[in-house]
Write an enzyme that holds these catalytic residues in place. Structure first.
Site, mmCIF file in Angstrom:
data_model
loop_
_atom_site.group_PDB
_atom_site.id
_atom_site.type_symbol
_atom_site.label_atom_id
_atom_site.label_comp_id
_atom_site.label_asym_id
_atom_site.label_seq_id
_atom_site.Cartn_x
_atom_site.Cartn_y
_atom_site.Cartn_z
ATOM 1 N N ASP A 42 -8.940 1.108 -25.067
ATOM 2 C CA ASP A 42 -9.460 1.061 -23.701
ATOM 3 C C ASP A 42 -9.337 2.410 -23.009
ATOM 4 O OD1 ASP A 42 -10.267 -1.549 -23.651
ATOM 5 O OD2 ASP A 42 -8.383 -2.315 -22.847
ATOM 6 N N GLU A 77 1.827 -7.623 9.168
ATOM 7 C CA GLU A 77 2.018 -6.191 9.378
ATOM 8 C C GLU A 77 2.845 -5.538 8.284
ATOM 9 O OE1 GLU A 77 1.409 -2.590 11.275
ATOM 10 O OE2 GLU A 77 0.497 -4.546 11.603
ATOM 11 N N PRO A 108 0.806 -1.228 0.000
ATOM 12 C CA PRO A 108 0.000 0.000 0.000
ATOM 13 C C PRO A 108 0.836 1.273 0.000
ATOM 14 C CG PRO A 108 -0.118 -1.091 2.131
ATOM 15 C CD PRO A 108 0.556 -2.040 1.201
ATOM 16 N N ARG A 156 -3.362 -8.819 -21.076
ATOM 17 C CA ARG A 156 -4.254 -8.409 -22.158
ATOM 18 C C ARG A 156 -3.578 -7.465 -23.143
ATOM 19 N NH1 ARG A 156 -7.502 -4.275 -21.992
ATOM 20 N NH2 ARG A 156 -9.376 -5.535 -22.350
#
Length: 258
Positions: free
Chosen positions: A177, A124, A97, A162
């Site tokens: 896209d 953690e 993150p 893809r």
């Protein structure tokens, strides 16, 4: 391309890697997808991969040794498969993150590689030496925290695969896209031409391809301006398109004052 995903839960990838576009890409030999349990590289009889953090604190931290051992194992396996051909060093990507926010541009960058190793964490966090001395990239798929890195890894594998030649039935799909052009994609319609009184825009059934392309570009620009104006800061726009955006802004102000 070869993907090796290092995870404590390889069973999470069994369905994802064997169905739809990813399954077909493997069948065609376009991509190799492997989920590897790095607990097997723990180096201890209890297969422990985490420990308490130095200095105290809540939660457990993933140890450096299992991750290093697992990465070295898959790199050696890739070299053995390459035979006499010397493979390029893989990208070692940490799902985290704290990492760089994942974008279509990053997917396009990854699609140029031969081998990507994705490390999925739990607990953690990671021993900092993994970041400092092993990985080449740290990636986050958004400003939120997941239980582990597996979902993020699946997103990366899918978005990159893809883009590989032959992975999609229509090679134009990945080119047009959302985000690939720097803008959100234009609206789409299909048959019937009228549904419950709602009609398909006349330009799309006119057969005039130049006008269709112009309409789609303008709609893409308008949708981006309305939904993701931040993307316009990096988009390549001509003078006509910039003036069009300014006109929309003026019209918006006029509506607000009425």
């Amino acid at each position: 391309m070869r993907f090796d995903v290092l995870t404590l839960f390889p069973e999470m990838f069994s369905g994802m890697f064997t169905t739809s576009i990813l399954g077909k890409a493997q069948e065609k030999g376009i991509v190799s997808l492997n989920a590897i349990n790095f607990r097997e590289f723990s180096g201890n009889k209890h297969h422990t991969v985490d420990d308490y953090p130095y200095g105290g604190g809540g939660g457990m931290v993933l140890k450096a040794e299992p991750i290093f051992n697992a990465v070295e194992h898959v790199v050696a396996a890739a070299r053995a498969e390459a035979g006499e051909r010397e493979p390029r060093a893989p990208r070692v990507v940490l799902m985290c993150p704290q990492g760089e926010t994942y974008t279509q541009r990053k997917a396009e960058e990854f699609a140029k590689e031969d081998h990507i190793i994705l490390v999925c964490g739990h607990y953690e966090g990671y021993d900092e030496r993994i970041r400092e001395h092993l990985v080449t990239d740290e990636i986050s798929i958004g400003d939120y925290v997941l239980t582990g890195g597996e979902i993020a890894a699946c997103a990366i594998v899918d978005s990159v695969t893809r883009l590989l030649p032959g992975a999609l039935g229509n090679e134009l799909s990945s080119v047009t896209d959302s985000y690939s052009t720097g803008l959100l994609e234009h609206p789409h319609y299909t048959r019937p031409a009228e549904f419950r009184g709602w009609k398909v825009p006349d330009v799309l059934i006119s057969g005039h391809h130049v006008n269709v392309d112009a309409w789609r570009r303008e709609q893409s620009l308008y949708r981006t301006w309305r939904r993701r104006p931040d993307l316009l800061e990096r988009a390549e726009l001509n003078d006509k398109e910039r003036k069009l955006i300014e006109r929309w802004k003026e019209e918006e102000k006029e509506k607000e004052t009425k």
